[in-house]
Motif scaffolding. Structure first.
Motif, mmCIF file in Angstrom:
data_model
loop_
_atom_site.group_PDB
_atom_site.id
_atom_site.type_symbol
_atom_site.label_atom_id
_atom_site.label_comp_id
_atom_site.label_asym_id
_atom_site.label_seq_id
_atom_site.Cartn_x
_atom_site.Cartn_y
_atom_site.Cartn_z
ATOM 1 N N PHE A 117 -1.349 59.130 3.982
ATOM 2 C CA PHE A 117 -1.492 57.630 3.573
ATOM 3 C C PHE A 117 -0.565 57.721 1.868
ATOM 4 O O PHE A 117 0.005 58.795 1.495
ATOM 5 C CB PHE A 117 -2.643 57.155 3.112
ATOM 6 C CG PHE A 117 -3.630 57.332 4.801
ATOM 7 C CD1 PHE A 117 -3.017 55.792 5.687
ATOM 8 C CD2 PHE A 117 -4.013 58.530 5.032
ATOM 9 C CE1 PHE A 117 -3.561 56.197 7.155
ATOM 10 C CE2 PHE A 117 -4.995 58.070 6.656
ATOM 11 C CZ PHE A 117 -4.381 57.238 7.706
ATOM 12 N N GLY B 283 -4.467 54.550 -2.516
ATOM 13 C CA GLY B 283 -5.902 54.709 -0.821
ATOM 14 C C GLY B 283 -6.484 55.380 -1.349
ATOM 15 O O GLY B 283 -7.189 56.154 -1.731
ATOM 16 N N PRO B 284 -7.829 55.004 -0.343
ATOM 17 C CA PRO B 284 -9.096 55.811 0.039
ATOM 18 C C PRO B 284 -8.392 57.718 -0.345
ATOM 19 O O PRO B 284 -9.871 58.721 -0.649
ATOM 20 C CB PRO B 284 -9.864 55.410 0.234
ATOM 21 C CG PRO B 284 -8.976 54.167 1.438
ATOM 22 C CD PRO B 284 -7.671 53.998 0.388
ATOM 23 N N ASP C 65 -6.121 59.006 -0.434
ATOM 24 C CA ASP C 65 -5.956 59.398 -1.866
ATOM 25 C C ASP C 65 -6.790 59.714 -3.109
ATOM 26 O O ASP C 65 -6.569 60.793 -3.160
ATOM 27 C CB ASP C 65 -4.619 58.128 -2.259
ATOM 28 C CG ASP C 65 -3.701 58.591 -3.358
ATOM 29 O OD1 ASP C 65 -3.361 59.795 -3.089
ATOM 30 O OD2 ASP C 65 -3.787 58.111 -4.289
ATOM 31 N N HIS D 293 -8.885 61.620 7.511
ATOM 32 C CA HIS D 293 -10.133 61.389 7.830
ATOM 33 C C HIS D 293 -10.373 61.105 9.091
ATOM 34 O O HIS D 293 -9.782 61.822 10.142
ATOM 35 C CB HIS D 293 -9.948 59.795 6.969
ATOM 36 C CG HIS D 293 -9.497 58.847 7.298
ATOM 37 N ND1 HIS D 293 -8.729 58.479 8.317
ATOM 38 C CD2 HIS D 293 -8.888 57.365 6.879
ATOM 39 C CE1 HIS D 293 -7.695 57.543 8.828
ATOM 40 N NE2 HIS D 293 -8.078 57.081 7.275
ATOM 41 N N ALA E 43 -3.094 50.418 7.847
ATOM 42 C CA ALA E 43 -2.772 51.627 6.782
ATOM 43 C C ALA E 43 -2.351 51.491 8.223
ATOM 44 O O ALA E 43 -1.335 52.606 8.745
ATOM 45 C CB ALA E 43 -3.552 51.915 6.408
ATOM 46 N N SER F 245 -5.218 53.825 11.659
ATOM 47 C CA SER F 245 -6.096 54.463 10.782
ATOM 48 C C SER F 245 -7.437 53.758 10.515
ATOM 49 O O SER F 245 -7.760 53.151 11.988
ATOM 50 C CB SER F 245 -5.321 54.512 9.740
ATOM 51 O OG SER F 245 -4.884 52.153 9.952
ATOM 52 N N SER G 206 -8.648 51.522 8.492
ATOM 53 C CA SER G 206 -8.913 49.790 9.172
ATOM 54 C C SER G 206 -7.699 49.204 10.327
ATOM 55 O O SER G 206 -8.551 48.408 10.699
ATOM 56 C CB SER G 206 -7.740 49.550 7.774
ATOM 57 O OG SER G 206 -6.447 50.368 7.531
ATOM 58 N N THR H 251 -4.275 51.520 2.605
ATOM 59 C CA THR H 251 -4.893 50.599 2.021
ATOM 60 C C THR H 251 -4.253 50.476 0.621
ATOM 61 O O THR H 251 -4.738 49.502 0.098
ATOM 62 C CB THR H 251 -6.228 50.430 2.248
ATOM 63 O OG1 THR H 251 -7.225 51.716 2.539
ATOM 64 C CG2 THR H 251 -5.972 49.840 4.275
ATOM 65 N N GLY H 252 -3.760 51.339 0.145
ATOM 66 C CA GLY H 252 -3.521 50.860 -1.504
ATOM 67 C C GLY H 252 -2.405 49.618 -1.583
ATOM 68 O O GLY H 252 -3.013 48.824 -2.178
ATOM 69 N N ASP I 242 -11.458 48.010 4.500
ATOM 70 C CA ASP I 242 -11.159 49.098 3.675
ATOM 71 C C ASP I 242 -12.275 50.305 3.264
ATOM 72 O O ASP I 242 -13.788 49.632 2.409
ATOM 73 C CB ASP I 242 -10.141 49.271 2.915
ATOM 74 C CG ASP I 242 -9.351 50.635 2.650
ATOM 75 O OD1 ASP I 242 -9.509 51.212 2.764
ATOM 76 O OD2 ASP I 242 -8.786 50.560 0.494
HETATM 77 N N1 ASP Z 1 -8.335 53.039 4.188
HETATM 78 C C1 ASP Z 1 -6.779 53.984 5.196
HETATM 79 C C2 ASP Z 1 -7.026 53.602 6.294
HETATM 80 O O1 ASP Z 1 -7.438 52.702 6.822
HETATM 81 C C3 ASP Z 1 -6.206 54.761 4.190
HETATM 82 C C4 ASP Z 1 -5.916 55.301 2.964
HETATM 83 O O2 ASP Z 1 -4.927 54.657 2.251
HETATM 84 O O3 ASP Z 1 -6.085 55.983 2.735
HETATM 85 O O4 ASP Z 1 -6.909 54.528 7.283
#
Ligand code: ASP
Length: 327
Positions: A37, A41-42, A44, A93, A157, A161, A163, A186-187, A203
């Motif tokens: 991603f 974002g998370p 990352d 994830h 994302a 993903s 999200s 989602t960044g 998110d």
């Molecule tokens: N949070 C994102 C997702 O929806 C992934 C990301 O940008 O880290 O999967």
């Protein structure tokens, strides 16, 4: 005689070379963590924190490379097809467990194209909205959603993903279709949510705690079955409390290597992961953002693999029953 022994000698030499290679791994060569991603974002964030915590036990530089796109499948595919030498790894994830059902035809096999190195953390999600959204709690949000049917944008994302999964389950729960706006992570989606270009998003708390605290977005609920204990999120209701039956979305992250990576290298990586997950700075940071760092058997490769398989079995019927998969 010579003909019989030559291959054996060659094999012995090869085995010695492999074991010498594994012994010297990583030998000061940098290791790349592929994040599927966009930066910021998370996924990352956890990968960058993990990279820092892995540096010491591995005795080498660990860098993060964002290979974003297609809901996380581009980066995963890159690692699935990489040289299995321990120098390119994947941080991914829950998508490893949901993509096979959410998205048909992913170009890799989750169960057979990777070596599982252990899980990293578990993070709940938050349902958040743009700052100008005229609702200040979940009930008002549902009222606003019902008054604005057909006009609401929901960022994610990409298809497959976390999200995307959370957003689709939420739409299904409130019975209102929204327009999905896919980003590479989602960044960048968060930037547009703060700017009001999109209305809503789910998110991970590791990415939303800061912007909720600074009131750059509005927070409506958490996706965990219990309220969280962090200073910023402790007053947020759960979706279940708000009447969304059985809503429970929690996002695990894990570390993977390409299939065929030598066992000695896998052991070095798993040992280093165990050390990194005990790093007090790593733990403090993760916990302050609502994440739980893995310390139990799920840091063992076999348990990690078993857990992902069980998550595939858990999510597959739920995704199908909600009719939220993408052909
Ligand atoms: N949070 C994102 C997702 O929806 C992934 C990301 O940008 O880290 O999967």
């Amino acid at each position: 005689m010579k003909k019989v022994f030559k291959p054996l000698v060659a094999l012995a030499v090869m085995a010695a070379a492999v074991s010498a290679g594994a012994q010297s791994y990583p030998g000061g060569k940098p290791i790349t963590l592929i994040v599927p991603f966009a930066a910021g974002g998370p996924t990352d964030k956890v990968a960058r924190d993990l990279a820092e915590a892995l540096r010491k036990p591995l005795g080498t530089t660990v860098i993060v490379d964002n290979a974003a796109g297609a809901g996380g499948s581009i980066g995963a595919n890159r690692v699935a097809k990489a040289n299995p030498d321990g120098y390119m790894l994947l941080v991914h994830h829950i998508g490893m467990a949901t993509m096979p059902t959410l998205v048909r035809n992913i170009p890799f096999k989750v169960d057979s194209d990777f070596e599982y190195l252990g899980m990293i953390n578990d993070v709940p999600m938050t349902l958040i909205g743009k700052p100008s959204l005229p609702a200040s709690n979940y009930k008002e949000l549902v009222g606003w959603i019902n008054q604005n049917k057909g006009k609401i944008n929901l960022g994610n994302a990409g298809v497959g993903s976390a999200s995307h999964l959370c957003g689709m389950l939420f739409q299904h729960a409130v019975g209102v279709d929204m327009t999905a706006v896919p980003y590479k992570g989602t960044g960048p989606a968060m930037t547009d949510l703060m700017g009001g270009q999109i209305d809503l998003m789910c998110d991970q708390t590791t990415n939303t705690t800061g912007v909720i605290e600074s009131k750059k977005v509005k927070a409506f609920a958490v996706t965990s079955p219990k309220r969280l204990h962090t200073a910023v999120l402790k007053d947020l209701p759960t979706l279940q409390e708000m009447g969304v039956k059985d809503f429970n979305v929690s996002i695990f992250h894990g570390l993977y290597a390409p299939k065929g990576t030598p066992p000695a290298i896998l052991k070095t990586l798993n040992d280093a992961l165990k050390v990194a997950l005990k790093d007090p700075d790593f733990i403090k940071r993760e916990e302050s953002l609502g994440a739980v760092v893995m310390t139990d058997k799920r840091v063992e490769p076999a348990e990690h693999k078993k857990f992902v398989a069980s998550e595939i079995n858990k999510w597959s019927p739920l995704i199908k029953a909600a009719g939220v998969y993408v052909e």
